[in-house]
Design an enzyme around this catalytic site. Structure first.
Site: not given
Length: 372
Positions: A123, A146, A154
């Site tokens: 993030g 991840e 993502d």
């Protein structure tokens, strides 16, 4: 109670101001929570409308990290508490709000300087990647790891990994390999290298500028200031460019299975490569397929389409067992022994992978369909 994000306005030339936003959870390496996302998003909207604010400076508190990633543990806790289906609204809100913030940064009409020091993962890269001026330092250590938790890269990873040279994005997504400032510049995930010691001087010089009412002119002013403090002769030695030919060779495959086999077969004395291979081998077999597929399917997607696809994928990861299990093993019980659903990448059924790309909403309407 200390604010999780601290906002300040720094006086600048022409009666203008610089918006300063500091992620302020130093003990947790400034990991991004839902509250922090909401605070940042609201303040960026406010500063966008304020004609006196000419640019935004985004940073993390302390010396260790800009942002070590999103607070995925809260997702796992909710799934464990009420079950995957009942947790879906909570999970959807988490990812949707984060992606909206990331998208706002990508499309922000004013310059955003992201001071990317220390640890920048998941993030944190999502916040940084859309900024107009992405600064790395000698301490920067970035990764999209991840695969260790059964998620996938993502926060726009489909976009920025696909825009990296050759297939370096695929390699970084599959192996979760760490990369430094030199690597970040090479793969297009940073714009400037400025030594940590120059940070205050850069801020002060920005305050001294004669600012314009034109965002284009102001972006050029920011670039000029950063250029004056850039010190490329102090760049650390990178790994991605050095191993580019090898990376191209081992990622040249028509399926996740082929590529994983090639990467896993690397024999090298280089510790960076050894760690990359080890992370992939221990990682989630489903994730390996998701990384390969997201980059294949995302090659010609627009940025809004990227976030729409990723919202589907993230929700499906939460509805499937590998993601909560990966978070449990790494962040909750910390036993480092996740019980993945499949014993190997080759054992993953194509239908299982396809499920992760199917919209989970009964009406099929993507909540991010309004992005434009």
């Amino acid at each position: 109670m200390t604010d999780s994000v601290v906002f300040e306005l720094l006086a600048a030339g022409n009666g203008k101001s610089i918006g300063l936003a500091t992620l302020n959870v130093e003990k947790k390496l400034n990991s991004l929570t839902q509250d922090m996302v909401a605070l940042l998003d609201a303040r960026l909207i406010e500063w966008e409308r304020d004609a006196s604010v000419v640019c935004v400076w985004l940073q993390g508190a302390g010396e260790k990290a800009f942002c070590a990633g999103g607070d995925v543990r809260c997702l796992r806790d909710k799934i464990a508490e009420v079950g995957p289906q009942q947790a879906q609204p909570f999970v959807q809100a988490f990812f949707e709000n984060e992606y909206r913030l990331d998208y706002r940064i990508h499309r922000y009409p004013k310059p955003i300087i992201c001071w990317g020091h220390g640890i920048i993962m998941g993030g944190g890269i999502g916040l940084m990647s859309g900024a107009s001026h992405r600064v790395v330092t000698e301490t920067s250590r970035m990764a999209m790891p991840e695969i260790t938790i059964g998620l996938y890269p993502d926060v726009g990873g489909t976009w920025f990994l696909n825009h990296a040279p050759g297939r370096t994005g695929l390699f970084l997504g599959l192996t979760g390999a760490n990369f430094n400032a030199a690597d970040a510049l090479f793969v297009g995930m940073a714009d400037r290298f400025v030594p940590s010691a120059s940070k205050q001087a850069v801020l002060e010089l920005l305050q001294q500028q004669v600012w314009s009412d034109s965002a284009v002119d102001n972006a050029a002013i920011v670039s000029s200031v950063l250029r004056q403090h850039e010190a490329l002769d102090q760049l650390p030695k990178g790994n991605v460019r050095e191993h580019y030919d090898l990376i191209q060779a081992v990622t040249d495959g028509d399926s996740a299975v082929q590529v994983v086999e090639k990467i896993s077969a690397i024999v090298s004395e280089e510790k960076w490569l050894q760690k990359a291979v080890a992370t992939l081998k221990a990682g989630c077999p489903t994730t390996a397929h998701l990384v390969f597929e997201q980059l294949q399917r995302g090659k010609k997607l627009s940025l809004p389409q990227v976030f729409q696809m990723e919202l589907i994928m993230s929700l499906q990861c939460a509805l499937h067992p590998d993601f909560p299990e990966g978070v449990r093993a790494l962040l909750v019980d910390k036993d480092g022994a996740p019980n993945w659903q499949h014993a190997s990448v080759a054992a993953v059924d194509p239908q299982w992978v396809e499920q992760h790309f199917q919209p989970p909403w009964a009406d099929g309407n993507n909540p991010l369909s309004d992005l434009a």
